[in-house]
Each structure stands twice: as C-alpha cells, then as structure tokens.
Write an enzyme that holds these catalytic residues in place. Structure first.
Site, short mmCIF file in Angstrom:
data_model
loop_
_atom_site.label_atom_id
_atom_site.label_comp_id
_atom_site.label_asym_id
_atom_site.label_seq_id
_atom_site.Cartn_x
_atom_site.Cartn_y
_atom_site.Cartn_z
N PHE A 190 1.02 -1.38 -0.22
CA PHE A 190 -0.47 0.26 0.49
C PHE A 190 0.99 1.35 -0.24
CE2 PHE A 190 -3.86 -1.58 2.30
CZ PHE A 190 -3.79 -3.12 1.33
N GLU A 191 0.33 1.92 -0.99
CA GLU A 191 1.44 3.52 -1.02
C GLU A 191 0.10 4.70 -1.49
OE1 GLU A 191 4.16 2.85 -3.90
OE2 GLU A 191 4.49 0.62 -3.92
N ASN A 192 1.39 5.98 -1.41
CA ASN A 192 0.46 6.54 -1.38
C ASN A 192 -0.29 7.45 -0.22
OD1 ASN A 192 1.75 7.58 -4.18
ND2 ASN A 192 0.32 6.40 -5.09
#
Length: 328
Positions: free
Chosen positions: A114-116
């Site tokens: 999971f990014e951003n």
C-alpha cells in the site's frame, strides 16, 4: 515480478523467473475503486506483453515454482492501487476477492504494498498499539482473517515505504496539533498487530527523502549508509514520535529483508553491488559499517528484496548475481 504490466522493463513469463528468487510477488492486484475492497488481478494484456503466457500455463508455472520450494504471492496495491478499507463491507469484500485470487492461481499468500495515501491515521489516533482509524483496523482484521483461513502455510509479506515505517520515529500521523502528515508511520499499527503472522517485511529503502536514524542523524538514500541505518531501526526497535514510553519493538531478523532498486531504471536510491555487499557485511557480521554503528549483529537477516525481477533482467541480472555470490 511484473505480472499485470510490463512498465518498459519487458515481460517475463513466470516459468522463466531465475532460480535466484525465493519469494516471487506478482505485481499488482488492484482495487476496482479505492474504497470498494474489491481486489482484481489479471495477467498482462497481450497488447502490452506479446510474450504473456496463457492462464493455464501461468497456473502450471506457479505449481512448478512451489515444487522448487519457492513462494508465489499476489502483491496488492502498488503506486496506482489505492486501497482504503473504510467500512466493514469493504473489509469483507477484500477478504473474499483476495481469497478468490489465491484460490484461482493456487498462491501461497499476499504481499501488502500500500502506497500513497492508502494508509493514513485519523486525528486522535495516536497509539500504534491500539489503532482507531477504520481503514487500518479493517485491514488488520482482514489480514488476520486470511491468515486464519489458510493456516500456518499462509505467507504474509509487506513492502512499505520508509515514510510509513521509519519516519514514525519522528512523526506519527497528524500529531497532537492535527496538522502533520497523517500518513507518517501509518504502517506501524499494521506491523505491530500482525508481527506474529508476518513472514517478511521488505521496507523500500529507495524513493525516499532523508530519514532520521537511531543515531539522531538524517540518512539519505543512494549508499550503504541508508539501508544500514533503516534496517537497524527494524531490528533494534525505536520510539514512536519521540515518545520513549511507546516503543515499536524489534522484529526478528528472519522477518526482515532489505528492499532496494534492482537497477538505475527501477527507482531513485539505487546502490551499486559493492554497497549492497557492505550493507550485508555490516548488519550480519558487524564489519565495514562505515560511520554508522548498528545496535546489534544479525546473521539471520533474511536477505534482499528487489524492485523488481523484471528490472533486474532488463539490466543484465546484476542484482541477482551479487545476491547469489554473497549467499553462495
């Protein structure tokens, strides 16, 4: 490996992934919308990947890799896959859709990438040991449900950016003022809650700004100093938001691998093979540490993670060759 896209690096059929790689993350499964919880995974379209194998050949390759002792996981998220499980319905849909992917392809588990702003802490959520933000509480519950469903053989890995982990030593969520970046340290409650279920943590020691280490100094990506300092934090533990009453406890060395770009094309923060070797020598043998003094020696450190198998092949396999040489 890039299973759903080529990204300029070229597509590699799963059967052709070199033996060097023991855990193969299939990038990426993505949500139909950020809050739906519905996670879909498709093989790279032939228009982008002319050499893509059929679904049946892909499934056969999964079984063949597993027969060789490899783990094959679906990686969820990535730079474009925003996932926010804000409701119980999204949590349950996540479990059902991820289970469907695992069962369809016969996979060993999942990688959470999971990014951003997939993970961000609500104002007032200040203790990583008892999170209250729904998207984080629901993700923890969903992963625990998957672990319980598939049992001891379920492989769970995570590949967060430093912003979501080590930055938590200085800043955690919006802070008391409610004005700081809510994403800072937002992986910590997930890691803490799942520490007994976590197979492997591979923090991305790249595409990162300067991060303060346990020595109180800022460390900058691009050389051995950065992964040495960042990994030392995971293996020694650290206070969260400077509060020594809230210590993120150390992970076992066999749960930690160092995430690095496979080549200059793969991301900012590439380090040359000699610096990769220096990093491992420092952390596993306490030699060649440069100016940084680690808080222990960890010969059981799990190894290295690279973004990505495809970018390494594109660059002639230098990352894997260095890894193979070092570990024999």
């Amino acid at each position: 490996m890039h299973a759903s896209f080529a990204n300029g690096s070229g597509y590699i059929p799963l059967a052709d992934v070199p033996d060097s790689w023991d855990v193969i993350d299939l990038a990426f499964a993505e949500p139909t919308s950020p809050t739906s919880g519905q996670i879909d995974f498709t093989l790279c379209p032939a228009s982008e990947c002319p050499n893509v194998e059929s679904a049946d050949a892909f499934k056969a390759a999964v079984k063949a890799k597993q027969a060789e002792g490899k783990k094959v996981l679906v990686s969820i998220g990535g730079a474009n896959g925003k996932v926010q499980l804000t409701t119980a319905a999204a949590r349950d849909t996540f479990v059902a859709s991820v289970s469907h992917i695992i069962d369809t392809y016969g996979l060993d588990g999942v990688d959470i990438d999971f990014e951003n702003d997939s993970l961000a802490l609500d104002k007032g959520d200040t203790d990583f040991r008892a999170p209250t933000t729904p998207s984080i509480v629901n993700l923890i519950a969903a992963l625990k449900t998957l672990k319980a469903k598939y049992g001891a053989g379920f492989t769970l890995t995570m590949a967060p950016e430093t912003f979501f982990v080590q930055l938590g030593h200085q800043f955690y969520g919006p802070g008391a003022s409610g004005t700081e970046d809510p994403r800072a340290g937002a992986y910590l409650p997930v890691l803490y809650a799942l520490r007994d279920d976590l197979s492997l943590l591979t923090v991305q020691d790249y595409n990162s700004g300067p991060i303060m280490g346990l020595d109180g100094q800022y460390h900058t990506m691009g050389g051995a100093d950065f992964p040495i300092a960042m990994t030392d934090m995971l293996l020694a533990g650290f206070s969260v938001a400077g509060d020594t009453t809230r210590m993120f406890p150390p992970l076992r060395p066999d749960q930690v691998a160092i995430g690095l770009p496979a080549s200059v094309n793969a991301g900012g923060g590439y380090i040359a093979p000699a610096a990769m070797t220096q990093t491992l020598d420092c952390l596993t043998r306490n030699t060649d540490c440069g100016t940084y003094t680690p808080h222990g020696t960890w010969p059981a450190l799990r190894g290295l993670m690279a973004w990505s198998i495809n970018w390494d092949a594109f660059a002639g396999g230098e990352f894997a060759k260095t890894f193979d040489t070092y570990f024999g």
